[in-house]
Design an enzyme around this catalytic site. Structure first.
Site, PDB file in Angstrom:
ATOM      1  N   ASP A 149      -0.106   5.116   0.899  1.00 15.83           N
ATOM      2  CA  ASP A 149      -0.340   6.105   1.968  1.00 15.83           C
ATOM      3  C   ASP A 149      -0.289   5.426   3.338  1.00 15.83           C
ATOM      4  O   ASP A 149      -1.074   4.522   3.615  1.00 15.83           O
ATOM      5  CB  ASP A 149      -1.721   6.760   1.794  1.00 15.83           C
ATOM      6  CG  ASP A 149      -1.879   7.493   0.469  1.00 15.83           C
ATOM      7  OD1 ASP A 149      -0.963   8.239   0.097  1.00 15.83           O
ATOM      8  OD2 ASP A 149      -2.923   7.330  -0.190  1.00 15.83           O
ATOM      9  N   ASP A 182       0.878  -1.163   0.000  1.00 13.81           N
ATOM     10  CA  ASP A 182       0.000   0.000   0.000  1.00 13.81           C
ATOM     11  C   ASP A 182       0.923   1.224   0.000  1.00 13.81           C
ATOM     12  O   ASP A 182       2.113   1.108   0.327  1.00 13.81           O
ATOM     13  CB  ASP A 182      -0.881  -0.042   1.260  1.00 13.81           C
ATOM     14  CG  ASP A 182      -1.709   1.211   1.413  1.00 13.81           C
ATOM     15  OD1 ASP A 182      -2.357   1.614   0.429  1.00 13.81           O
ATOM     16  OD2 ASP A 182      -1.693   1.809   2.508  1.00 13.81           O
TER      17      ASP A 182
HETATM   18  C1  BG6 Z   1      -5.886   5.710   0.071  1.00 12.85           C
HETATM   19  C2  BG6 Z   1      -5.955   6.442   1.389  1.00 12.85           C
HETATM   20  O1  BG6 Z   1      -4.569   5.318  -0.167  1.00 12.85           O
HETATM   21  O2  BG6 Z   1      -6.334   6.555  -0.987  1.00 12.85           O
HETATM   22  C3  BG6 Z   1      -7.354   6.985   1.622  1.00 12.85           C
HETATM   23  O3  BG6 Z   1      -5.612   5.559   2.438  1.00 12.85           O
HETATM   24  C4  BG6 Z   1      -7.779   7.850   0.434  1.00 12.85           C
HETATM   25  O4  BG6 Z   1      -7.365   7.722   2.812  1.00 12.85           O
HETATM   26  C5  BG6 Z   1      -7.662   7.041  -0.859  1.00 12.85           C
HETATM   27  O5  BG6 Z   1      -9.111   8.306   0.597  1.00 12.85           O
HETATM   28  C6  BG6 Z   1      -8.031   7.851  -2.090  1.00 12.85           C
HETATM   29  O6  BG6 Z   1      -7.055   8.844  -2.283  1.00 12.85           O
HETATM   30  P1  BG6 Z   1      -7.147  10.053  -3.314  1.00 12.85           P
HETATM   31  O7  BG6 Z   1      -5.716  10.584  -3.338  1.00 12.85           O
HETATM   32  O8  BG6 Z   1      -7.545   9.477  -4.637  1.00 12.85           O
HETATM   33  O9  BG6 Z   1      -8.122  11.020  -2.771  1.00 12.85           O
HETATM   34 MG    MG Z   2      -2.748   3.133   3.550  1.00 16.96          MG
END
Ligand code: BG6
Ligand code: MG
Length: 214
Positions: free
Chosen positions: A10, A8
């Site tokens: 984030d 993963d």
């Molecule tokens: C995930 C995060 O990696 O991506 C979530 O853990 C987030 O918190 C999701 O909502 C979507 O991200 P983005 O950048 O497309 O808004």
């Molecule tokens: Mg994550």
């Protein structure tokens, strides 16, 4: 035998999970609805739109679909402003070392992130070229906890799910990995990820030998 590691992004490779929290907090404050770190934990791994729905549902608030789009756009612009601070220093402990040791023994590595900003982030932290496959929120219909992203990544890697291990900080991600038939390592604590088979504090606690022993 493990032939691929799927990361993963984030909260596992990079500290952007904090920016997601702050951007949602900013939006929730504007809307005058409660939002805290406990609720934020439920949003890890969940798509932008589904995250907003969880926040609104928590306060029993209803919005029309076009308003939802406006609100997710707003959150994303707050988030992207914060991303400007991102640099190689935002890479979390142990990430670079684990990536390099896996590459050195030719274990395939991938990123599978629900984020539509994933490729931008990987470029900003200069890790974009390190991965065999990058699957992100633009490639899927259903975000974690649906297994779609991991099954697609396994297909792109040409490695069957049983030979993949997923490293995740999200409950939704652990659930998705389980549904896809992959092993999983949770990044967090027993309390934050009660369903993970294995828990580690961060990637610095995961060695190549540990991966090979799974
Ligand atoms: C995930 C995060 O990696 O991506 C979530 O853990 C987030 O918190 C999701 O909502 C979507 O991200 P983005 O950048 O497309 O808004
Ligand atoms: Mg994550």
């Amino acid at each position: 035998m493990i032939k691929a590691v799927i990361f993963d992004l984030d909260g596992v490779i990079v500290s952007t999970d904090e920016y997601h929290y702050l951007a949602w907090k900013y939006l929730a404050d504007e809307l005058g609805i409660p939002f805290d770190r406990e609720l934020n934990h439920k949003l890890r791994g969940v798509s932008r739109l589904d995250s907003l729905k969880i926040i609104l549902q928590h306060s029993n608030v209803d919005f029309a679909d076009h308003d939802l789009d406006e609100l997710t756009d707003k959150k994303n612009s707050y988030y992207k402003n914060m991303l400007q601070e991102l640099s190689a220093r935002s890479i979390l402990p142990g990430a670079k070392e684990l990536i390099e040791s896996l590459r050195s023994v030719k274990i395939k590595i991938a990123v599978a992130s629900s984020s539509k900003n994933a490729k931008t982030i990987l470029s900003m932290i200069k890790l974009f070229d390190k991965f065999d496959v990058i699957t992100d929120g633009n490639d899927i219909e259903n975000s974690k906890p649906d297994p779609e992203i991991f099954l697609l990544t396994s297909k792109r890697l040409n490695v069957p799910p049983e030979d993949c291990v997923v490293i995740e900080d999200a409950e939704a991600g652990i659930e998705a990995a389980k549904k896809s038939g992959m092993k999983q390592i949770g990044i967090g604590t027993n309390e934050s990820l009660p369903n993970a088979d294995i828990i580690k504090k961060d990637l610095s606690e995961i060695s190549l030998n540990f991966i090979l022993s799974l």
